[in-house]
Write an enzyme that holds these catalytic residues in place. Structure first.
Site, PDB file in Angstrom:
ATOM      1  N   PRO A  27       0.839  -1.215   0.000  1.00 53.59           N
ATOM      2  CA  PRO A  27       0.000   0.000   0.000  1.00 53.59           C
ATOM      3  C   PRO A  27       0.873   1.264   0.000  1.00 53.59           C
ATOM      4  CG  PRO A  27      -0.761  -1.551   1.652  1.00 53.59           C
ATOM      5  CD  PRO A  27       0.554  -2.075   1.146  1.00 53.59           C
TER       6      PRO A  27
ATOM      7  N   LYS B 216       3.442   6.480   4.573  1.00 47.66           N
ATOM      8  CA  LYS B 216       2.661   5.242   4.482  1.00 47.66           C
ATOM      9  C   LYS B 216       2.235   4.750   5.866  1.00 47.66           C
ATOM     10  CE  LYS B 216       5.379   3.871   0.411  1.00 47.66           C
ATOM     11  NZ  LYS B 216       6.384   2.899  -0.078  1.00 47.66           N
TER      12      LYS B 216
ATOM     13  N   ARG C 176       1.378 -11.843   5.667  1.00 48.94           N
ATOM     14  CA  ARG C 176       2.834 -12.015   5.602  1.00 48.94           C
ATOM     15  C   ARG C 176       3.525 -11.631   6.909  1.00 48.94           C
ATOM     16  NH1 ARG C 176       4.923 -11.793   0.283  1.00 48.94           N
ATOM     17  NH2 ARG C 176       6.948 -12.136   1.247  1.00 48.94           N
TER      18      ARG C 176
END
Ligand SMILES: [Zn+2]
Length: 268
Positions: free
Chosen positions: A2, A59, A111
């Protein structure tokens, strides 16, 4: 991973449901998701605090709990959404924050690269992140580029130089500015640098308007896909026609990252 538009979409999607909510507890089945704090310490610190704001920096997702911050990085596969169960609605939830009215802010991450941090200040983010591209003028962006000899694509991915841009929106911005991704930054004219700054803003704003790119794991907090991927001009379009000129898009590797470009629009 993202990037700015995806993280911004998550923040905007959660904001109406989170603001004003009070923390009543926290849950994890994988304590390593908590970067620098134990679950007991995190719970003791946050319990009874009210969520006063949720915003994005680069982010990172920052949840302001009356001056204490829960900072979340989604990394590769992170998703953040509200659930009525501490364990969330999918099998990859490894942390959740319990709120009043039986709501849980669930952090799903298959993950397990994502992290949750507890901080009393956001100075650490300011120390490691460059400015936000959406509020940067063309001239200020051009100034940031000054003095670098790196490939422009590599430069754009450096979060310390400019925050929030990743592989997708770097490739899209460079196509629109007609700049080859391997061009050394110091070879760009002032005019090219300003044009790139403008295209970065345009591409990121369009990405937000389309609510992010769901090419792999990213989903909006409501579980639905974003639509940014439907508007890519070059990213992921290897051998497909460039949407500007029709030439076959090529893929190369720049700084270990797969990079898509049009050999006609973006000449070296
Ligand atoms: Zn082209």
């Amino acid at each position: 991973m993202p990037e700015l538009p995806e993280v911004e979409t998550v923040v905007r999607g959660l904001r109406p449901d989170l603001i004003g909510r009070t923390v009543v507890g926290a849950w994890t089945d994988w304590p390593k998701v908590l970067d620098d704090v134990s679950l007991v310490e995190l719970t003791a610190t946050l319990k009874g605090r009210r969520i006063s704001a949720i915003f994005r920096r680069g982010k990172y997702i920052c949840v302001d709990l009356e001056g204490v911050f829960l900072v979340i990085h989604l990394r590769m596969t992170g998703r953040l959404y509200l659930s009525d169960r501490a364990e969330g609605d999918d099998r990859w939830v490894h942390f959740s924050l319990a709120l009043d009215q039986n709501a849980h802010m669930a952090f799903s991450d298959s993950r397990k690269f994502g992290r949750v941090l507890l901080r009393h200040s956001l100075d650490f983010l300011e120390a490691k992140l460059g400015p936000e591209p959406l509020t940067l003028s063309d001239a200020d962006f051009a100034d940031i580029l000054q003095g670098s000899t790196r490939a422009v694509k590599t430069f754009l991915l450096d979060q310390a130089k400019i925050a929030g841009i990743g592989n997708i929106y770097a490739d899209e911005s460079l196509l629109r500015a007609k700049i080859h991704p391997l061009t050394p930054v110091d070879r760009l004219s002032r005019k090219q640098a300003c044009a790139l700054g403008a295209e970065i803003r345009r591409v990121l704003e369009a990405g937000i308007a389309h609510e992010g790119a769901s090419i792999s794991w990213y989903r909006k907090p409501d579980g639905n896909k974003g639509e940014s991927q439907q508007h890519f001009m070059v990213y992921g379009r290897t051998n497909l026609p460039c949407k500007v000129c029709g030439t076959a898009v090529q893929r190369t590797v720049v700084g270990q990252r797969g990079t898509h470009f049009c050999p006609n629009c973006q000449r070296r």
